[in-house]
Design a protein around this motif. Structure first.
Motif: not given
Length: 373
Positions: A203-223
């Protein structure tokens, strides 16, 4: 404003148990079922009323905040997150110090900071599961960090039903990115292990939690959000976004437009940002040290809190929109009686020419004002 129920609890003696009378022998099956349905309906109504009362309490804000432990912080964060999801909000932020103030960021031990965030994220997922039955996915910056967390917190993850873990490396990439990723994996000795598919769900998740990311990771989080969480809630968890925002636009980092386009959509649902200040005065003790915090517990207002001698935080100002750090400092000075005369030279020397950051000033470029509300 109502006091925070989780910070101060009244001890009450439990009422004596009452015997439940048995139904009369002559009661028909239909009548028994009808009475059972009425009882269930009554219980549902009571549960809904209790939930509304809890949300109403949050909406009023808090007069004094003094959590006894991180368990209380996690519980408050989970309640606010649940309230925001119930209101239909899908881009959410949680921010509070994961460790004692002396080592409450990467300036201390980065491993302790990272591991503390993982533990707190797991605790929020656990509490949210109890509140709403939500299936959550915790997303790490890369595959090596995901595997490290899986090894360290394997037992804790196993105890949470419906949880899954992923990483930003799960994003599909082009041939060039794939090549460099393979080199990184080889250099990091990123070999597969027994936990590789341990927490996958049909079953697909109903919520995603992004942790411990850096500034460089923000663009990847958007994608990642566009790819996997376009229609479900996504939470930026203890990323210290204000610190990350300050790097945007610098050489080697994503452009400032990332904030206007993406980060501005995230509503802070549980937010504590502590600051320490000092001010020189002309009389004894000459230097006054004071501390405060910008606080928000959704759906309550934004609040400026002054730290008291007992470690509690007392509300001195509140607003429907987010306080800048400069505004919060002014409110603390006002309540302490240390604020300079408006328009005076001393006020200008203290505040300077600018009293806000670039992301706090440019309203017209934001795709959404949600991060201010």
């Amino acid at each position: 404003m109502a006091p925070l129920s989780t910070a101060v609890r009244l001890l009450r003696c439990p009422a004596a148990p009452r015997a439940v009378p048995s139904p009369p022998a002559s009661l028909s099956g239909a009548a028994a079922r009808s009475r059972c349905r009425r009882r269930l309906r009554s219980l549902r109504l009571r549960a809904e009323a209790a939930k509304e009362a809890g949300v109403g309490e949050l909406r009023a804000g808090v007069s004094v905040y003094k959590p006894r432990s991180y368990e209380v912080l996690v519980s408050d964060a989970a309640r606010s997150l649940a309230a925001a999801i119930d209101d239909g909000r899908t881009r959410l932020e949680i921010e509070f110090p994961p460790l004692p103030s002396s080592i409450s960021s990467y300036k201390g031990s980065s491993d302790e900071f990272i591991d503390a965030n993982v533990q707190l994220a797991l605790a929020v997922v656990r509490d949210l599961k109890k509140l709403k039955g939500t299936r959550s996915c915790i997303v790490f910056p890369d595959q090596p960090e995901k595997r490290r967390a899986a090894q360290i917190f394997k037992t804790a993850i196993d105890q949470i039903e419906g949880i899954s873990i992923g990483s930003l490396d799960d994003l599909p990439t082009g041939p060039v990115d794939t090549f460099f990723k393979s080199i990184r994996i080889t250099l990091d000795f990123d070999f597969s292990d027994d936990n590789e598919d341990r927490w996958k769900s049909d079953e697909p998740p109903q919520l995603y939690i992004f942790i411990n990311s850096s500034t460089r990771d923000l663009a990847s989080i958007e994608k990642y959000v566009d790819q996997f969480a376009a229609s479900v809630p996504a939470v930026l968890f203890n990323l210290e976004l204000d610190t990350l925002r300050s790097d945007l636009g610098l050489l080697g980092f994503p452009p400032k437009d990332l904030h206007y386009r993406f980060l501005s959509q995230f509503t802070p649902v549980f937010y504590i940002r502590q600051r320490d200040y000092s001010k020189t005065i002309a009389v004894t003790p000459y230097i006054v040290n004071y501390s405060g915090a910008v606080f928000r517990q959704y759906p309550g207002p934004w609040q400026v809190m002054l730290k008291q001698a007992d470690g509690s935080y007392a509300c001195v100002a509140e607003s429907a929109s987010r306080f800048t750090l400069g505004q919060a400092k002014d409110e603390l000075l006002r309540v302490l009686g240390l604020q300079e005369e408006v328009g005076s030279q001393l006020e200008f020397l203290r505040r300077g020419y600018k009293n806000a950051t670039w992301w706090e000033e440019n309203f017209d470029q934001e795709k959404s004002p949600a991060w201010r509300t």
